[in-house]
Motif scaffolding. Structure first.
Motif, PDB file in Angstrom:
ATOM      1  N   MET A  73       0.834  -1.212   0.000  1.00  0.00           N
ATOM      2  CA  MET A  73       0.000   0.000   0.000  1.00  0.00           C
ATOM      3  C   MET A  73       0.864   1.255   0.000  1.00  0.00           C
ATOM      4  O   MET A  73       0.569   2.220  -0.709  1.00  0.00           O
ATOM      5  N   LEU A  74       1.931   1.254   0.814  1.00  0.00           N
ATOM      6  CA  LEU A  74       2.825   2.411   0.846  1.00  0.00           C
ATOM      7  C   LEU A  74       3.470   2.635  -0.525  1.00  0.00           C
ATOM      8  O   LEU A  74       3.581   3.772  -0.985  1.00  0.00           O
ATOM      9  N   ALA A  75       3.871   1.552  -1.172  1.00  0.00           N
ATOM     10  CA  ALA A  75       4.468   1.672  -2.512  1.00  0.00           C
ATOM     11  C   ALA A  75       3.440   2.212  -3.507  1.00  0.00           C
ATOM     12  O   ALA A  75       3.769   3.061  -4.348  1.00  0.00           O
ATOM     13  N   GLN A  76       2.199   1.731  -3.400  1.00  0.00           N
ATOM     14  CA  GLN A  76       1.134   2.197  -4.294  1.00  0.00           C
ATOM     15  C   GLN A  76       0.881   3.685  -4.081  1.00  0.00           C
ATOM     16  O   GLN A  76       0.734   4.450  -5.043  1.00  0.00           O
ATOM     17  N   ILE A  77       0.860   4.112  -2.827  1.00  0.00           N
ATOM     18  CA  ILE A  77       0.620   5.527  -2.512  1.00  0.00           C
ATOM     19  C   ILE A  77       1.772   6.383  -3.027  1.00  0.00           C
ATOM     20  O   ILE A  77       1.553   7.438  -3.635  1.00  0.00           O
ATOM     21  N   GLU A  78       3.006   5.934  -2.809  1.00  0.00           N
ATOM     22  CA  GLU A  78       4.169   6.687  -3.294  1.00  0.00           C
ATOM     23  C   GLU A  78       4.147   6.798  -4.815  1.00  0.00           C
ATOM     24  O   GLU A  78       4.488   7.828  -5.370  1.00  0.00           O
ATOM     25  N   GLU A  98      -5.226   9.219   6.421  1.00  0.00           N
ATOM     26  CA  GLU A  98      -3.925   9.883   6.330  1.00  0.00           C
ATOM     27  C   GLU A  98      -3.076   9.597   7.562  1.00  0.00           C
ATOM     28  O   GLU A  98      -1.869   9.412   7.461  1.00  0.00           O
ATOM     29  N   GLN A  99      -3.731   9.555   8.742  1.00  0.00           N
ATOM     30  CA  GLN A  99      -3.003   9.259   9.975  1.00  0.00           C
ATOM     31  C   GLN A  99      -2.374   7.871   9.910  1.00  0.00           C
ATOM     32  O   GLN A  99      -1.220   7.687  10.299  1.00  0.00           O
ATOM     33  N   THR A 100      -3.134   6.906   9.388  1.00  0.00           N
ATOM     34  CA  THR A 100      -2.609   5.550   9.256  1.00  0.00           C
ATOM     35  C   THR A 100      -1.421   5.530   8.298  1.00  0.00           C
ATOM     36  O   THR A 100      -0.411   4.880   8.566  1.00  0.00           O
ATOM     37  N   TYR A 101      -1.535   6.274   7.204  1.00  0.00           N
ATOM     38  CA  TYR A 101      -0.441   6.338   6.227  1.00  0.00           C
ATOM     39  C   TYR A 101       0.841   6.852   6.888  1.00  0.00           C
ATOM     40  O   TYR A 101       1.910   6.248   6.737  1.00  0.00           O
ATOM     41  N   TYR A 102       0.738   7.943   7.636  1.00  0.00           N
ATOM     42  CA  TYR A 102       1.929   8.515   8.257  1.00  0.00           C
ATOM     43  C   TYR A 102       2.484   7.607   9.346  1.00  0.00           C
ATOM     44  O   TYR A 102       3.708   7.506   9.522  1.00  0.00           O
ATOM     45  N   GLN A 103       1.616   6.909  10.083  1.00  0.00           N
ATOM     46  CA  GLN A 103       2.100   5.967  11.102  1.00  0.00           C
ATOM     47  C   GLN A 103       2.829   4.795  10.454  1.00  0.00           C
ATOM     48  O   GLN A 103       3.886   4.376  10.928  1.00  0.00           O
ATOM     49  N   TRP A 104       2.272   4.266   9.373  1.00  0.00           N
ATOM     50  CA  TRP A 104       2.925   3.163   8.665  1.00  0.00           C
ATOM     51  C   TRP A 104       4.254   3.607   8.088  1.00  0.00           C
ATOM     52  O   TRP A 104       5.240   2.882   8.138  1.00  0.00           O
ATOM     53  N   LYS A 105       4.269   4.810   7.524  1.00  0.00           N
ATOM     54  CA  LYS A 105       5.494   5.325   6.910  1.00  0.00           C
ATOM     55  C   LYS A 105       6.586   5.505   7.967  1.00  0.00           C
ATOM     56  O   LYS A 105       7.743   5.159   7.738  1.00  0.00           O
ATOM     57  N   LYS A 106       6.208   6.000   9.123  1.00  0.00           N
ATOM     58  CA  LYS A 106       7.154   6.202  10.221  1.00  0.00           C
ATOM     59  C   LYS A 106       7.686   4.859  10.724  1.00  0.00           C
ATOM     60  O   LYS A 106       8.872   4.718  10.994  1.00  0.00           O
ATOM     61  N   ALA A 107       6.813   3.877  10.835  1.00  0.00           N
ATOM     62  CA  ALA A 107       7.216   2.562  11.321  1.00  0.00           C
ATOM     63  C   ALA A 107       8.064   1.819  10.293  1.00  0.00           C
ATOM     64  O   ALA A 107       8.942   1.038  10.655  1.00  0.00           O
ATOM     65  N   ALA A 108       7.827   2.042   9.015  1.00  0.00           N
ATOM     66  CA  ALA A 108       8.544   1.330   7.960  1.00  0.00           C
ATOM     67  C   ALA A 108       9.908   1.945   7.670  1.00  0.00           C
ATOM     68  O   ALA A 108      10.763   1.292   7.086  1.00  0.00           O
ATOM     69  N   SER A 112      13.529   0.008   6.249  1.00  0.00           N
ATOM     70  CA  SER A 112      14.082   0.243   4.918  1.00  0.00           C
ATOM     71  C   SER A 112      15.569   0.593   4.995  1.00  0.00           C
ATOM     72  O   SER A 112      16.307   0.314   4.061  1.00  0.00           O
ATOM     73  N   ASP A 113      16.040   1.198   6.107  1.00  0.00           N
ATOM     74  CA  ASP A 113      17.458   1.499   6.246  1.00  0.00           C
ATOM     75  C   ASP A 113      18.268   0.215   6.284  1.00  0.00           C
ATOM     76  O   ASP A 113      19.327   0.124   5.679  1.00  0.00           O
ATOM     77  N   GLY A 114      17.774  -0.797   6.970  1.00  0.00           N
ATOM     78  CA  GLY A 114      18.457  -2.081   7.028  1.00  0.00           C
ATOM     79  C   GLY A 114      18.482  -2.740   5.664  1.00  0.00           C
ATOM     80  O   GLY A 114      19.463  -3.376   5.277  1.00  0.00           O
ATOM     81  N   ASP A 115      17.416  -2.621   4.913  1.00  0.00           N
ATOM     82  CA  ASP A 115      17.354  -3.189   3.569  1.00  0.00           C
ATOM     83  C   ASP A 115      18.349  -2.489   2.653  1.00  0.00           C
ATOM     84  O   ASP A 115      18.966  -3.135   1.804  1.00  0.00           O
ATOM     85  N   ASN A 116      18.505  -1.187   2.810  1.00  0.00           N
ATOM     86  CA  ASN A 116      19.460  -0.441   1.985  1.00  0.00           C
ATOM     87  C   ASN A 116      20.880  -0.915   2.247  1.00  0.00           C
ATOM     88  O   ASN A 116      21.683  -1.020   1.315  1.00  0.00           O
ATOM     89  N   LEU A 117      21.193  -1.204   3.495  1.00  0.00           N
ATOM     90  CA  LEU A 117      22.528  -1.680   3.836  1.00  0.00           C
ATOM     91  C   LEU A 117      22.768  -3.057   3.219  1.00  0.00           C
ATOM     92  O   LEU A 117      23.845  -3.314   2.671  1.00  0.00           O
ATOM     93  N   LYS A 118      21.772  -3.935   3.275  1.00  0.00           N
ATOM     94  CA  LYS A 118      21.899  -5.261   2.668  1.00  0.00           C
ATOM     95  C   LYS A 118      22.085  -5.134   1.158  1.00  0.00           C
ATOM     96  O   LYS A 118      22.895  -5.845   0.558  1.00  0.00           O
ATOM     97  N   ASP A 119      21.323  -4.227   0.549  1.00  0.00           N
ATOM     98  CA  ASP A 119      21.445  -4.010  -0.895  1.00  0.00           C
ATOM     99  C   ASP A 119      22.830  -3.497  -1.249  1.00  0.00           C
ATOM    100  O   ASP A 119      23.422  -3.922  -2.256  1.00  0.00           O
ATOM    101  N   LEU A 120      23.371  -2.602  -0.444  1.00  0.00           N
ATOM    102  CA  LEU A 120      24.698  -2.047  -0.699  1.00  0.00           C
ATOM    103  C   LEU A 120      25.764  -3.133  -0.622  1.00  0.00           C
ATOM    104  O   LEU A 120      26.658  -3.212  -1.492  1.00  0.00           O
ATOM    105  N   VAL A 121      25.682  -3.989   0.383  1.00  0.00           N
ATOM    106  CA  VAL A 121      26.652  -5.079   0.526  1.00  0.00           C
ATOM    107  C   VAL A 121      26.555  -6.030  -0.665  1.00  0.00           C
ATOM    108  O   VAL A 121      27.584  -6.460  -1.221  1.00  0.00           O
TER     109      VAL A 121
END
Length: 151
Positions: A73-78, A98-108, A112-121
């Motif tokens: 859903m977040l990807a679809q919204i983006e 909208e509140q749910t969207y921002y809460q999900w985005k904050k939690a996600a 995603s930072d950990g995924d970026n590090l794995k992708d970089l490695v």
């Protein structure tokens, strides 16, 4: 039978007593007491309705989304936002608030930072493999050219 004059005199004194009672002045309340709402009076537990009875007939049940569904859903919204839609319309189209969207985005965000590090490695490992493959091909080509030239 009672004398009508006696009844009238009793009624007159009773009404006079009633008139005098409201003339008492009450002490003014403090401002704090006016500002605080009074808690509702408690009723007998047997007379109070249960939680099921209190709920409106058309109560909306919340749907619980999995992490995968949230990410989709977040990807679809983006994607909708990058396509020119407003936040409000993109979120409404996804079917969440909208509140749910921002809460999900904050939690996600931390995930995603950990995924970026794995992708970089992974990219660094692939880069190293490709460099060694290119170096091997260049060595073979160089050796072949030397052989053809007779050096």
């Amino acid at each position: 039978m009672a004398n009508p004059l006696e009844v009238e005199s009793v009624t007159a004194t009773e009404s006079a007593a009633k008139v005098e009672t409201p003339e008492k002045k009450k002490a003014p309340r403090s401002r704090k007491a006016k500002a605080e709402p009074k808690p509702p009076a408690r009723k007998n537990a047997a007379n109070t309705p249960s939680q099921a009875e209190k709920a409106p007939a058309a109560a909306v049940r919340r749907k619980i989304y999995s992490e995968k569904e949230r990410a989709q859903m977040l990807a679809q919204i983006e994607k909708s936002i990058s396509g020119g839609a407003t936040h409000k319309s993109a979120v409404k189209q996804a079917g969440i608030s909208e509140q749910t969207y921002y809460q999900w985005k904050k939690a996600a965000a931390p995930a995603s930072d950990g995924d970026n590090l794995k992708d970089l490695v992974a990219l660094e490992e692939e880069n190293k493999r490709l460099k060694s493959l290119l170096a091997e091909r260049l060595r073979k080509e160089n050796a072949e050219l030397k052989r053809k030239l007779g050096l």
